[in-house]
Design a protein around this motif. Structure first.
Motif: not given
Lengths: 130, 125
Positions: A85, A8-9, B27, B24, A6, A130, A40-41, A81, A127, A115, B16-17, A125
């Motif tokens: 964007r 995420n950034e 989502e 985050y 995964m 951040d 994702y994100h 997501a 990830v 996912l 965590r956020k 899995m």
């Protein structure tokens, strides 16, 4: 072993995508399988073919596309997501009345179920975020 | 939509956020809701600023963002009832269980680590 990954950034802003790419490459080099890479994100921005990095830098997007072509990887971008964007494929662009699409080769847009399903199917899995 | 083939894994979503500074938390909640369709053994962990996601009385009017905190109260309806909150994270922020809008299990960080070790899949947000 079957790995799910995964990301995420987004590219360049954060190292997560670079590390995920290096991890995927290492996994494949060791003879393991990558079941799916799920973006994702802001990670969905790894899938836009309109990215134009400076020539002396790595091209994160084409690097993923090339790895996918070489190893038949399933690169999945989360639809919700992606829409937030501005990342669309041809059918999504048509559906939402937009005049262009920007999905890169080897990526496909699908739902979050992909996912969860990767989590079920993969032995591990991993990830990257951040 | 479920394609689990009868497999039931232990999924933990780690929050965590803080709820609004970044996307985050929102989502993450979207993933949690989708996971309910797969009949998996789902739990949620809240630690660090993630404990703010569950605080009562959130008002987002000034931010012009949607207040999604009522959705946490709806999780029960999706059979998602295992919500673990890190005691240390609450205490560091001057919060207690009474400040939270859902029933949770408050656990120490050490207990949280044990819970994480039991999981098949840990998705961290």
């Amino acid at each position: 072993m079957k790995f799910g990954i995964m990301v995420n950034e987004g590219p360049y802003q954060h190292q997560a995508s670079d590390t995920a790419y290096q991890f995927a490459k290492a996994v494949l080099a060791k003879g393991h399988e990558v079941y799916r890479v799920f973006f994702y994100h802001d990670g969905v921005n790894n899938g836009t073919r309109l990215t134009v990095p400076p020539q002396d830098d790595r091209n994160i997007v084409t690097r993923w596309s090339e790895l996918a072509a070489k190893h038949n990887l399933d690169l999945v971008v989360c639809v919700a997501a992606a829409q937030r964007r501005g990342l669309l494929d041809e059918s999504e662009a048509k559906r939402h009345g937009r005049d262009a699409n920007n999905i890169a080769a080897g990526f496909r847009i699908s739902g979050l179920g992909q996912l969860v399903e990767a989590g079920i199917q993969a032995d591990r899995m991993v990830v990257f975020g951040d | 939509m479920s394609d689990a083939g009868g497999v039931v894994k232990k999924f933990m979503f780690v929050n965590r956020k803080a709820p609004y500074g970044t996307v985050y938390a929102l989502e993450s909640l979207e993933v949690v809701l989708i996971s309910a369709a797969f009949d998996q053994d789902v739990s949620l962990a809240f630690l660090d600023d993630g404990v703010y996601e569950l605080t009562k009385g959130q008002s987002t009017k000034g931010l012009e963002m949607k207040n999604f905190s009522p959705t946490y109260r709806a999780l029960e309806g999706y059979d998602i009832e295992k919500l673990y909150v890190a005691r240390e994270s609450l205490e560091e922020r001057g919060l207690s269980e009474d400040d939270l809008l859902v029933d949770v299990q408050v656990v120490s960080c050490a207990e949280m680590a044990d819970l994480m070790a039991e999981q098949d899949v840990v998705l961290s947000f």
